[in-house]
Every structure is written in C-alpha cells, then in structure tokens.
Design a protein around this motif. Sequence first.
Motif, PDB file in Angstrom:
ATOM      1  N   HIS A 121      18.913  10.355  -7.244  1.00  0.00           N
ATOM      2  CA  HIS A 121      18.419   9.154  -7.363  1.00  0.00           C
ATOM      3  C   HIS A 121      17.360   8.879  -6.412  1.00  0.00           C
ATOM      4  N   TYR A 122      16.234   7.967  -6.548  1.00  0.00           N
ATOM      5  CA  TYR A 122      15.340   7.732  -5.543  1.00  0.00           C
ATOM      6  C   TYR A 122      16.244   6.690  -4.503  1.00  0.00           C
ATOM      7  N   GLN A 123      16.325   6.896  -3.266  1.00  0.00           N
ATOM      8  CA  GLN A 123      16.917   6.364  -2.324  1.00  0.00           C
ATOM      9  C   GLN A 123      16.168   6.147  -0.995  1.00  0.00           C
ATOM     10  N   TYR A 144       4.767   0.245   4.402  1.00  0.00           N
ATOM     11  CA  TYR A 144       4.161   1.099   3.183  1.00  0.00           C
ATOM     12  C   TYR A 144       5.086   1.071   2.219  1.00  0.00           C
ATOM     13  N   GLY A 145       4.779   1.180   0.722  1.00  0.00           N
ATOM     14  CA  GLY A 145       5.416   1.023  -0.333  1.00  0.00           C
ATOM     15  C   GLY A 145       6.775   1.928  -0.485  1.00  0.00           C
ATOM     16  N   MET A 146       6.815   2.896   0.246  1.00  0.00           N
ATOM     17  CA  MET A 146       8.276   3.879  -0.163  1.00  0.00           C
ATOM     18  C   MET A 146       9.654   3.075   0.107  1.00  0.00           C
ATOM     19  N   THR A 147       9.341   2.175   0.987  1.00  0.00           N
ATOM     20  CA  THR A 147      11.042   1.714   1.351  1.00  0.00           C
ATOM     21  C   THR A 147      11.080   0.302   0.285  1.00  0.00           C
ATOM     22  N   SER A 148      10.352   0.064  -0.351  1.00  0.00           N
ATOM     23  CA  SER A 148      10.644  -0.866  -1.354  1.00  0.00           C
ATOM     24  C   SER A 148      11.213  -0.486  -2.589  1.00  0.00           C
ATOM     25  N   VAL A 149      12.300  -0.115  -2.780  1.00  0.00           N
ATOM     26  CA  VAL A 149      12.981   0.516  -3.834  1.00  0.00           C
ATOM     27  C   VAL A 149      12.896  -0.285  -4.992  1.00  0.00           C
ATOM     28  N   LYS A 150      12.397   0.461  -6.131  1.00  0.00           N
ATOM     29  CA  LYS A 150      12.398  -0.377  -7.414  1.00  0.00           C
ATOM     30  C   LYS A 150      13.624  -0.021  -8.293  1.00  0.00           C
ATOM     31  N   TRP A 151      13.991  -0.669  -9.221  1.00  0.00           N
ATOM     32  CA  TRP A 151      14.906  -0.600 -10.182  1.00  0.00           C
ATOM     33  C   TRP A 151      16.361  -0.496  -9.426  1.00  0.00           C
ATOM     34  N   LEU A 152      16.388  -1.375  -8.288  1.00  0.00           N
ATOM     35  CA  LEU A 152      17.588  -1.399  -7.413  1.00  0.00           C
ATOM     36  C   LEU A 152      18.828  -1.552  -8.085  1.00  0.00           C
ATOM     37  N   VAL A 172      15.218  -6.002 -10.623  1.00  0.00           N
ATOM     38  CA  VAL A 172      15.138  -6.148  -9.199  1.00  0.00           C
ATOM     39  C   VAL A 172      14.761  -5.183  -8.328  1.00  0.00           C
ATOM     40  N   ARG A 173      13.955  -5.290  -7.224  1.00  0.00           N
ATOM     41  CA  ARG A 173      13.509  -4.411  -6.371  1.00  0.00           C
ATOM     42  C   ARG A 173      13.584  -4.650  -4.959  1.00  0.00           C
ATOM     43  N   LEU A 174      13.789  -4.006  -3.797  1.00  0.00           N
ATOM     44  CA  LEU A 174      13.728  -4.370  -2.547  1.00  0.00           C
ATOM     45  C   LEU A 174      12.143  -4.575  -2.115  1.00  0.00           C
ATOM     46  N   ALA A 207      17.635   3.056  -9.854  1.00  0.00           N
ATOM     47  CA  ALA A 207      18.212   3.644 -10.933  1.00  0.00           C
ATOM     48  C   ALA A 207      17.686   5.210 -11.529  1.00  0.00           C
ATOM     49  N   ASP A 208      16.339   5.273 -11.085  1.00  0.00           N
ATOM     50  CA  ASP A 208      15.703   6.490 -11.560  1.00  0.00           C
ATOM     51  C   ASP A 208      16.118   7.898 -10.899  1.00  0.00           C
ATOM     52  N   ARG A 209      16.253   8.975 -11.705  1.00  0.00           N
ATOM     53  CA  ARG A 209      16.728  10.191 -11.146  1.00  0.00           C
ATOM     54  C   ARG A 209      15.792  11.315 -11.356  1.00  0.00           C
ATOM     55  N   PRO A 217       8.156  -3.883 -15.649  1.00  0.00           N
ATOM     56  CA  PRO A 217       8.909  -2.613 -15.784  1.00  0.00           C
ATOM     57  C   PRO A 217       8.323  -1.444 -14.736  1.00  0.00           C
ATOM     58  N   GLN A 218       7.068  -1.311 -14.565  1.00  0.00           N
ATOM     59  CA  GLN A 218       6.465  -0.212 -13.647  1.00  0.00           C
ATOM     60  C   GLN A 218       6.728  -0.878 -12.289  1.00  0.00           C
ATOM     61  N   HIS A 219       6.888  -2.130 -11.839  1.00  0.00           N
ATOM     62  CA  HIS A 219       7.162  -2.443 -10.589  1.00  0.00           C
ATOM     63  C   HIS A 219       8.410  -2.630 -10.093  1.00  0.00           C
ATOM     64  N   GLY A 220       9.457  -2.428 -10.867  1.00  0.00           N
ATOM     65  CA  GLY A 220      10.778  -2.355 -10.615  1.00  0.00           C
ATOM     66  C   GLY A 220      11.848  -3.280 -11.231  1.00  0.00           C
ATOM     67  N   ALA A 234      10.719  13.364   3.354  1.00  0.00           N
ATOM     68  CA  ALA A 234       9.251  12.782   2.964  1.00  0.00           C
ATOM     69  C   ALA A 234       9.060  11.419   3.830  1.00  0.00           C
ATOM     70  N   TYR A 235       7.952  11.318   3.903  1.00  0.00           N
ATOM     71  CA  TYR A 235       7.543  10.100   4.575  1.00  0.00           C
ATOM     72  C   TYR A 235       7.854   9.900   5.977  1.00  0.00           C
ATOM     73  N   ARG A 236       7.314  11.160   6.613  1.00  0.00           N
ATOM     74  CA  ARG A 236       7.420  11.334   8.002  1.00  0.00           C
ATOM     75  C   ARG A 236       6.119  11.973   8.428  1.00  0.00           C
ATOM     76  N   GLU A 284       0.888  -1.144   0.120  1.00  0.00           N
ATOM     77  CA  GLU A 284       0.193   0.118   0.039  1.00  0.00           C
ATOM     78  C   GLU A 284       0.733   1.392  -0.051  1.00  0.00           C
ATOM     79  N   TRP A 285       0.359   2.325  -0.826  1.00  0.00           N
ATOM     80  CA  TRP A 285       1.250   3.253  -0.844  1.00  0.00           C
ATOM     81  C   TRP A 285       0.769   4.334   0.542  1.00  0.00           C
ATOM     82  N   ALA A 286       1.780   4.761   1.104  1.00  0.00           N
ATOM     83  CA  ALA A 286       1.546   5.512   2.261  1.00  0.00           C
ATOM     84  C   ALA A 286       0.621   6.533   2.159  1.00  0.00           C
TER      85      ALA A 286
HETATM   86  N1  MTE Z   1      13.513   3.517  -7.716  1.00  0.00           N
HETATM   87  C1  MTE Z   1      12.295   3.810  -6.845  1.00  0.00           C
HETATM   88  N2  MTE Z   1      11.410   3.030  -6.108  1.00  0.00           N
HETATM   89  C2  MTE Z   1      10.356   3.277  -5.648  1.00  0.00           C
HETATM   90  C3  MTE Z   1       9.621   4.609  -5.950  1.00  0.00           C
HETATM   91  C4  MTE Z   1      10.412   5.510  -6.960  1.00  0.00           C
HETATM   92  O1  MTE Z   1       9.786   6.510  -7.078  1.00  0.00           O
HETATM   93  N3  MTE Z   1      11.518   5.107  -7.375  1.00  0.00           N
HETATM   94  N4  MTE Z   1       8.601   4.866  -5.544  1.00  0.00           N
HETATM   95  C5  MTE Z   1       8.137   4.227  -4.087  1.00  0.00           C
HETATM   96  C6  MTE Z   1       6.791   4.211  -3.510  1.00  0.00           C
HETATM   97  S1  MTE Z   1       6.645   5.839  -2.919  1.00  0.00           S
HETATM   98  C7  MTE Z   1       6.136   3.361  -3.578  1.00  0.00           C
HETATM   99  S2  MTE Z   1       4.428   3.472  -2.896  1.00  0.00           S
HETATM  100  C8  MTE Z   1       6.312   2.179  -4.186  1.00  0.00           C
HETATM  101  C9  MTE Z   1       5.244   1.752  -5.074  1.00  0.00           C
HETATM  102  O2  MTE Z   1       5.343   0.285  -5.997  1.00  0.00           O
HETATM  103  P1  MTE Z   1       4.543  -0.009  -7.078  1.00  0.00           P
HETATM  104  O3  MTE Z   1       4.675   0.639  -8.012  1.00  0.00           O
HETATM  105  O4  MTE Z   1       5.088  -1.472  -7.366  1.00  0.00           O
HETATM  106  O5  MTE Z   1       3.353  -0.113  -6.592  1.00  0.00           O
HETATM  107  O6  MTE Z   1       7.701   2.075  -4.752  1.00  0.00           O
HETATM  108  C10 MTE Z   1       8.665   2.712  -4.152  1.00  0.00           C
HETATM  109  N5  MTE Z   1       9.906   2.534  -4.722  1.00  0.00           N
END
Ligand code: MTE
Length: 313
Positions: free
Chosen positions: A104-106, A146-154, A138-140, A93-95, A132-135, A172-174, A39-41
Amino acid sequence: HGDPAAWRLSGGGAGGRPLTLSLDDLRALPRVAFAVTLEWAGNWRALLEPDDESQPWLLEAIGTGEWTGTPLWPLLEEAGLSPDVVDVVFTGADRGVEGGDEQHYQRSLTPAQARDEGPLLVHGLNGAPLPPQHGFPVRLLVPGWYGMTSVKWLSRITASTEPFGGYQQASAYRFKSDPDDAGEPVTRMVVRSLMVPPGIPDFFTRARYVAPGDVMLTGRAWSGAGTITRVEVSTDDGASWNAAELDAAVVDHAWQTWRFAWNATDGDHVLACRATDSAGETQPDDHRWNLGGYAVNTVHRVPVTVTAHPPGD
Ligand SMILES: Nc1nc2c(c(=O)[nH]1)N[C@H]1C(S)=C(S)[C@@H](COP(=O)(O)O)O[C@H]1N2
Ligand SMILES: [Mo]
C-alpha cells in the motif's frame, strides 16, 4: 471508495486506544481551512542533467488549494501515543508494486513531527469534498512539505515502536548520491519561484515572442521554510537583478504573487526570477544534483524574443 458512508479510518498499534472514525465523525471535529501550496518533490526533474529515470515532471507539478480538515495531533493525543512510539504510519487504500515489493502507499511521521509540523486530516478542497484524484474521502496534509507525505485515500493510522522501513519512506524520497547511499529524507519544500511566461509560443520550439513596450511580468513564489521576503527579476540572464513587487497578503504555506514592470525592447532577452525566504535562503543558479532529482529550485529562466513582427506576421 465509491461509498463514503462505508469508509472508516482506523487507528491503533503500540498500546494506544484503537480508534475508528467515519467520514461524518471526522467532519464533526473542529475545522480549519486554509490555503496550502503542494509541490511534488520531483517537480522539474525532467530538465536535469544527467536525467533521472523517474516521472518526467517539467514545471507543472505544483498547485495551491483551500483545504478543509481537522488537526491530526488532538486525535493522536486522544488515542494516547505511548512514549516508546517512534513512528506514526499512514496507509493509503491504493496498492501496487514498487522497488520489487507489493505495498500500500505508506508514509510515516515521527511523533514530534506529527505534533510540530501541523498535519491535518483533510476532507475538503476549495469548498467541495476532496476530488477522487486528490484523495477522497480523506487525506493527510502536511503543510510546507513536499507532497509525498500527504497520503491520499487514507485508510489507517498505526503507531509503531519500530522505525518504519517502507519503500516510500526508507528508499524513495531521500537525497542520495548513489543507489546504495541511505541519504537524508526529503521533507520541507525549498524556496522557489516561477514566472508566467510572457508573450506567445511557437508550437514546436516553444520559443516565445513578446511585443515591444510595457510588459507586466508576474509569477508565484513559495517556501516550506516560511514566507517569501524578496523576489528579484532579471531581464539580462542574471547579469543584474531588480526587486519585484510582492503581494502583501501572505498566508503561511500558500504561494505569493509577484509582479515586475518591464519595458521590452527589440531583440533576444533571457528573463529570470529568484526568491528569498524568511529563513534567508535564496534560489541557486545551479542545481545541487541528487539521484532522485528531488527539490530542484534552480533560478527559473525564460528566453524571449521581443519583436513587433513574430514569424509570418
Ligand atoms: N495513497 C497515496 N497517497 C499519495 C500518493 C500515492 O501514490 N498514494 N502520492 C504522493 C505524492 S508522491 C504526491 S506528490 C502527492 C500528490 O498529491 P495530489 O495528487 O493531490 O497533487 O500525493 C501523495 N500521496
Ligand atoms: Mo510526488
């Protein structure tokens, strides 16, 4: 990442042994696969008053998938985290530019969180490679958070002896009451439930019409604090509550289905659902406001009109 064969995950920093893994290396590591609700925060923040200026999520920023990956902690142990490491930083990998900084998203986890919160490096979703849209590739994935910690395109994992102060972590996310408040970090998903709206909608007003008689109300409930122990349904705007039937099949970190048989009688009704989790938390009637509009879990209400004859019928 058009070419998965060229992708490498690199790890290093703070004394440990540098690590470079290809996608094939990662896929060859011990595998786990289980359902996780993500779930997104900021889910639901667009319904708050006063409104937040960030992305106007309604109720839709939530989903459940079957993720395949490998536990993160053994890899960190293999690399050797020195005792003075305070944060493990995950870089996507995204900037872009946010909060006035190019980045970068970190996001980071403390070593204790990386050990105890069950994070995975995932490369599969629902039996296929990560879309692609879910990372991809490889993603964390941190189950229950909540989703923010699950970093995509690791692309990188860095052990740091300094507290990580990046925008997505420190700003953010506080949970803040005003922009100058340092706030507490957003972590695990709070208990929540949603109802599948019964009946049919009016296109513009979204008013819903339900035919009188037996209606099976159904929905989902989840919590990052554990499993759901109770879902209650009200058909009179919260004046009285009745126990819903909860699915017996429970997978930690995946939402649970509930259902409730309602005998719908003519007139206007406000339906509502609320869940309680294994930590004893129940969804509140009113939202605890915070600046970012994070972790909204107010009771979900669905007003309906029961009639055998919707307008025009
Ligand atoms: N690299 C990267 N990872 C990211 C993000 C991002 O912008 N870039 N957004 C985060 C946020 S805020 C959320 S809620 C989730 C969303 O994951 P989803 O797109 O698979 O639903 O990815 C997280 N990981
Ligand atoms: Mo998010």
